[in-house]
Motif scaffolding. Structure first.
Motif, PDB file in Angstrom:
ATOM      1  N   VAL A 230       0.841  -1.199   0.000  1.00 53.17           N
ATOM      2  CA  VAL A 230       0.000   0.000   0.000  1.00 53.17           C
ATOM      3  C   VAL A 230       0.876   1.248   0.000  1.00 53.17           C
ATOM      4  CG1 VAL A 230      -1.719   1.338   1.262  1.00 53.17           C
ATOM      5  CG2 VAL A 230      -1.952  -1.142   1.109  1.00 53.17           C
ATOM      6  N   ALA A 231       1.926   1.258   0.818  1.00 54.25           N
ATOM      7  CA  ALA A 231       2.820   2.412   0.872  1.00 54.25           C
ATOM      8  C   ALA A 231       3.439   2.690  -0.491  1.00 54.25           C
ATOM      9  CB  ALA A 231       3.912   2.170   1.915  1.00 54.25           C
ATOM     10  N   LEU A 232       3.889   1.638  -1.172  1.00 58.53           N
ATOM     11  CA  LEU A 232       4.489   1.836  -2.489  1.00 58.53           C
ATOM     12  C   LEU A 232       3.480   2.377  -3.484  1.00 58.53           C
ATOM     13  CD1 LEU A 232       7.091   1.514  -4.139  1.00 58.53           C
ATOM     14  CD2 LEU A 232       6.352  -0.820  -4.702  1.00 58.53           C
TER      15      LEU A 232
ATOM     16  N   LEU B 264       5.768  -3.301  -9.625  1.00 63.32           N
ATOM     17  CA  LEU B 264       6.941  -3.809  -8.921  1.00 63.32           C
ATOM     18  C   LEU B 264       8.143  -3.876  -9.857  1.00 63.32           C
ATOM     19  CD1 LEU B 264       5.462  -6.850  -6.946  1.00 63.32           C
ATOM     20  CD2 LEU B 264       5.931  -4.560  -6.069  1.00 63.32           C
ATOM     21  N   PRO B 265       9.297  -3.375  -9.432  1.00 65.80           N
ATOM     22  CA  PRO B 265      10.508  -3.559 -10.240  1.00 65.80           C
ATOM     23  C   PRO B 265      10.973  -5.010 -10.135  1.00 65.80           C
ATOM     24  CG  PRO B 265      11.067  -2.513  -8.147  1.00 65.80           C
ATOM     25  CD  PRO B 265       9.565  -2.600  -8.202  1.00 65.80           C
ATOM     26  N   PRO B 266      11.628  -5.539 -11.164  1.00 67.76           N
ATOM     27  CA  PRO B 266      12.099  -6.932 -11.114  1.00 67.76           C
ATOM     28  C   PRO B 266      13.382  -7.041 -10.283  1.00 67.76           C
ATOM     29  CG  PRO B 266      12.699  -5.945 -13.207  1.00 67.76           C
ATOM     30  CD  PRO B 266      11.890  -4.915 -12.472  1.00 67.76           C
ATOM     31  N   LEU B 267      13.211  -7.064  -8.984  1.00 71.50           N
ATOM     32  CA  LEU B 267      14.365  -7.090  -8.082  1.00 71.50           C
ATOM     33  C   LEU B 267      14.868  -8.499  -7.821  1.00 71.50           C
ATOM     34  CD1 LEU B 267      13.216  -4.434  -5.440  1.00 71.50           C
ATOM     35  CD2 LEU B 267      14.750  -4.106  -7.392  1.00 71.50           C
ATOM     36  N   THR B 268      13.969  -9.474  -7.802  1.00 74.02           N
ATOM     37  CA  THR B 268      14.352 -10.862  -7.541  1.00 74.02           C
ATOM     38  C   THR B 268      13.687 -11.772  -8.572  1.00 74.02           C
ATOM     39  OG1 THR B 268      12.481 -11.481  -6.110  1.00 74.02           O
ATOM     40  CG2 THR B 268      14.327 -10.309  -5.067  1.00 74.02           C
ATOM     41  N   PRO B 269      14.246 -12.960  -8.797  1.00 74.45           N
ATOM     42  CA  PRO B 269      13.600 -13.874  -9.747  1.00 74.45           C
ATOM     43  C   PRO B 269      12.242 -14.354  -9.260  1.00 74.45           C
ATOM     44  CG  PRO B 269      15.430 -14.955  -8.631  1.00 74.45           C
ATOM     45  CD  PRO B 269      15.523 -13.494  -8.290  1.00 74.45           C
TER      46      PRO B 269
ATOM     47  N   GLU C 163       4.864 -12.843  -1.726  1.00 76.47           N
ATOM     48  CA  GLU C 163       5.991 -12.408  -2.550  1.00 76.47           C
ATOM     49  C   GLU C 163       5.800 -10.970  -3.011  1.00 76.47           C
ATOM     50  OE1 GLU C 163       9.652 -12.776  -3.785  1.00 76.47           O
ATOM     51  OE2 GLU C 163       8.628 -14.568  -3.032  1.00 76.47           O
ATOM     52  N   LEU C 164       4.568 -10.605  -3.325  1.00 77.70           N
ATOM     53  CA  LEU C 164       4.275  -9.231  -3.736  1.00 77.70           C
ATOM     54  C   LEU C 164       4.596  -8.257  -2.600  1.00 77.70           C
ATOM     55  CD1 LEU C 164       1.084  -8.136  -5.699  1.00 77.70           C
ATOM     56  CD2 LEU C 164       2.137  -6.667  -3.983  1.00 77.70           C
ATOM     57  N   GLU C 165       4.159  -8.578  -1.400  1.00 77.80           N
ATOM     58  CA  GLU C 165       4.421  -7.698  -0.257  1.00 77.80           C
ATOM     59  C   GLU C 165       5.914  -7.602   0.038  1.00 77.80           C
ATOM     60  OE1 GLU C 165       3.865  -5.407   3.374  1.00 77.80           O
ATOM     61  OE2 GLU C 165       2.955  -5.535   1.388  1.00 77.80           O
ATOM     62  N   ALA C 166       6.630  -8.731  -0.030  1.00 72.95           N
ATOM     63  CA  ALA C 166       8.066  -8.720   0.234  1.00 72.95           C
ATOM     64  C   ALA C 166       8.814  -7.895  -0.815  1.00 72.95           C
ATOM     65  CB  ALA C 166       8.609 -10.146   0.259  1.00 72.95           C
ATOM     66  N   THR C 167       8.396  -7.980  -2.077  1.00 78.02           N
ATOM     67  CA  THR C 167       9.048  -7.215  -3.134  1.00 78.02           C
ATOM     68  C   THR C 167       8.756  -5.730  -2.974  1.00 78.02           C
ATOM     69  OG1 THR C 167       8.837  -9.117  -4.621  1.00 78.02           O
ATOM     70  CG2 THR C 167       9.342  -6.997  -5.624  1.00 78.02           C
TER      71      THR C 167
ATOM     72  N   MET D 104      12.683  -0.137   0.643  1.00 77.14           N
ATOM     73  CA  MET D 104      13.956  -0.100   1.362  1.00 77.14           C
ATOM     74  C   MET D 104      15.098   0.434   0.496  1.00 77.14           C
ATOM     75  SD  MET D 104      13.728  -3.770   3.331  1.00 77.14           S
ATOM     76  CE  MET D 104      15.421  -3.698   3.944  1.00 77.14           C
ATOM     77  N   THR D 105      15.022   0.181  -0.803  1.00 75.18           N
ATOM     78  CA  THR D 105      16.110   0.568  -1.699  1.00 75.18           C
ATOM     79  C   THR D 105      15.757   1.763  -2.576  1.00 75.18           C
ATOM     80  OG1 THR D 105      15.344  -1.043  -3.361  1.00 75.18           O
ATOM     81  CG2 THR D 105      17.002  -1.789  -1.772  1.00 75.18           C
ATOM     82  N   ARG D 106      14.619   2.367  -2.350  1.00 77.19           N
ATOM     83  CA  ARG D 106      14.154   3.478  -3.185  1.00 77.19           C
ATOM     84  C   ARG D 106      15.156   4.635  -3.127  1.00 77.19           C
ATOM     85  NH1 ARG D 106       9.163   4.351  -5.408  1.00 77.19           N
ATOM     86  NH2 ARG D 106       8.641   6.484  -5.991  1.00 77.19           N
ATOM     87  N   GLY D 107      15.528   5.120  -4.301  1.00 77.26           N
ATOM     88  CA  GLY D 107      16.457   6.238  -4.373  1.00 77.26           C
ATOM     89  C   GLY D 107      17.911   5.850  -4.173  1.00 77.26           C
ATOM     90  N   MET D 108      18.183   4.550  -4.028  1.00 81.01           N
ATOM     91  CA  MET D 108      19.554   4.099  -3.761  1.00 81.01           C
ATOM     92  C   MET D 108      20.188   3.431  -4.979  1.00 81.01           C
ATOM     93  SD  MET D 108      18.735   2.516   0.029  1.00 81.01           S
ATOM     94  CE  MET D 108      20.425   2.003   0.360  1.00 81.01           C
ATOM     95  N   GLY D 109      19.492   3.427  -6.092  1.00 82.29           N
ATOM     96  CA  GLY D 109      20.018   2.799  -7.296  1.00 82.29           C
ATOM     97  C   GLY D 109      20.235   1.310  -7.167  1.00 82.29           C
ATOM     98  N   PRO D 110      19.214   0.560  -6.711  1.00 81.57           N
ATOM     99  CA  PRO D 110      19.394  -0.881  -6.518  1.00 81.57           C
ATOM    100  C   PRO D 110      19.694  -1.603  -7.837  1.00 81.57           C
ATOM    101  CG  PRO D 110      17.070  -0.329  -6.453  1.00 81.57           C
ATOM    102  CD  PRO D 110      17.809   0.977  -6.461  1.00 81.57           C
ATOM    103  N   ARG D 111      20.441  -2.696  -7.759  1.00 76.81           N
ATOM    104  CA  ARG D 111      20.779  -3.503  -8.919  1.00 76.81           C
ATOM    105  C   ARG D 111      19.717  -4.581  -9.082  1.00 76.81           C
ATOM    106  NH1 ARG D 111      25.006  -5.231  -7.082  1.00 76.81           N
ATOM    107  NH2 ARG D 111      24.361  -7.353  -6.531  1.00 76.81           N
ATOM    108  N   GLY D 112      18.729  -4.294  -9.889  1.00 76.97           N
ATOM    109  CA  GLY D 112      17.679  -5.261 -10.150  1.00 76.97           C
ATOM    110  C   GLY D 112      18.082  -6.227 -11.249  1.00 76.97           C
ATOM    111  N   LEU D 113      17.172  -7.064 -11.661  1.00 77.66           N
ATOM    112  CA  LEU D 113      17.437  -7.984 -12.759  1.00 77.66           C
ATOM    113  C   LEU D 113      17.515  -7.217 -14.075  1.00 77.66           C
ATOM    114  CD1 LEU D 113      14.996 -10.923 -11.893  1.00 77.66           C
ATOM    115  CD2 LEU D 113      17.386 -10.648 -11.209  1.00 77.66           C
ATOM    116  N   THR D 114      18.387  -7.649 -14.943  1.00 82.08           N
ATOM    117  CA  THR D 114      18.483  -7.040 -16.262  1.00 82.08           C
ATOM    118  C   THR D 114      17.353  -7.546 -17.150  1.00 82.08           C
ATOM    119  OG1 THR D 114      19.856  -8.812 -17.182  1.00 82.08           O
ATOM    120  CG2 THR D 114      20.998  -7.008 -16.024  1.00 82.08           C
ATOM    121  N   GLY D 115      17.146  -6.849 -18.263  1.00 80.59           N
ATOM    122  CA  GLY D 115      16.138  -7.302 -19.210  1.00 80.59           C
ATOM    123  C   GLY D 115      16.414  -8.701 -19.700  1.00 80.59           C
TER     124      GLY D 115
END
Length: 214
Positions: free
Chosen positions: A100-102, A113-118, A177-181, A187-198
């Motif tokens: 909800v916050a996001l 959701l950004p693709p942060l984890t598989p 999984e949706l809530e955890a992502t 947690m990583t917003r604005g920090m340039g997290p390294r998500g999954l590539t295309g």
């Protein structure tokens, strides 16, 4: 699965979600298909922590409420998933805090959701952020129908996530999984997290035959 066991499973999974703070008070709702094509649905105004298997609302295959307490007011939302996704055996809707916050920080559209984890890619595919609707508004169901069955998960802005799965366990696992992502994204917003590539996402989609580009 027998209807008796399905009733117990719905309540067990709901209690687990509630006990770990993934929904609160009398928020959230859950439903599941019965073997005869009907539905079992959590009653309106009930807590996930205190659902009674015997009091779940029961619908027959024609969609008529035949027994149990009055169902959740979000029935149009649940019905829209069942009507547009032939693989849907259960639908879960929570008011989980991080998702909800996001939603308060993003504009409605694809790729909530950004693709942060598989695992978020594998269990959810792309998640659409729908605009705000008043709770119980049938327009929520219309918005899901407008996706033509192409999404197993949506986020209702300022409200909460909704996920359809092949069964109760799968739907509950996916919404967790949706809530955890969402929590990771915050947690990583604005920090340039390294998500999954295309390319990494494409590999997952091809390997596991996922819904992604639809």
């Amino acid at each position: 699965m027998s209807e008796s066991r399905l009733r117990d499973q719905i309540c067990e999974m709901a209690r687990s979600l509630y006990g770990r703070g993934l929904t609160h008070g009398s928020t959230g709702n859950i439903s599941a298909r019965t073997d005869d094509g009907g539905l079992l649905v959590s009653p309106t105004g009930t807590s996930f922590g205190r659902l009674d298997p015997a009091r779940l609302a029961r619908f027959d295959a024609a969609g008529k409420h035949v027994s149990g307490d009055k169902p959740t007011k979000e029935m149009p939302l649940h019905s829209a998933f069942y009507d547009t996704r032939g693989t849907a055996g259960a639908v879960v809707h929570l008011h989980s805090c991080h998702s909800v916050a996001l939603s308060l920080l993003e504009e409605p559209g694809e790729d909530f959701l950004p693709p942060l984890t598989p695992y978020s890619v594998m269990q959810l595919g792309r998640v659409t952020l729908l605009p705000y609707f008043m709770p119980g508004d049938a327009a929520m169901g219309d918005a899901v129908r407008g996706l033509a069955g192409k999404r197993s998960a949506v986020m209702l802005a300022n409200h909460g996530p909704v996920v359809a799965g092949k069964d109760v366990e799968a739907a509950c696992n996916a919404i967790e999984e949706l809530e955890a992502t969402a929590q990771l994204a915050l947690m990583t917003r604005g920090m340039g997290p390294r998500g999954l590539t295309g390319g990494q996402v494409t590999q997952l989609v091809k390997t596991f035959d996922l819904e992604w580009d639809a």
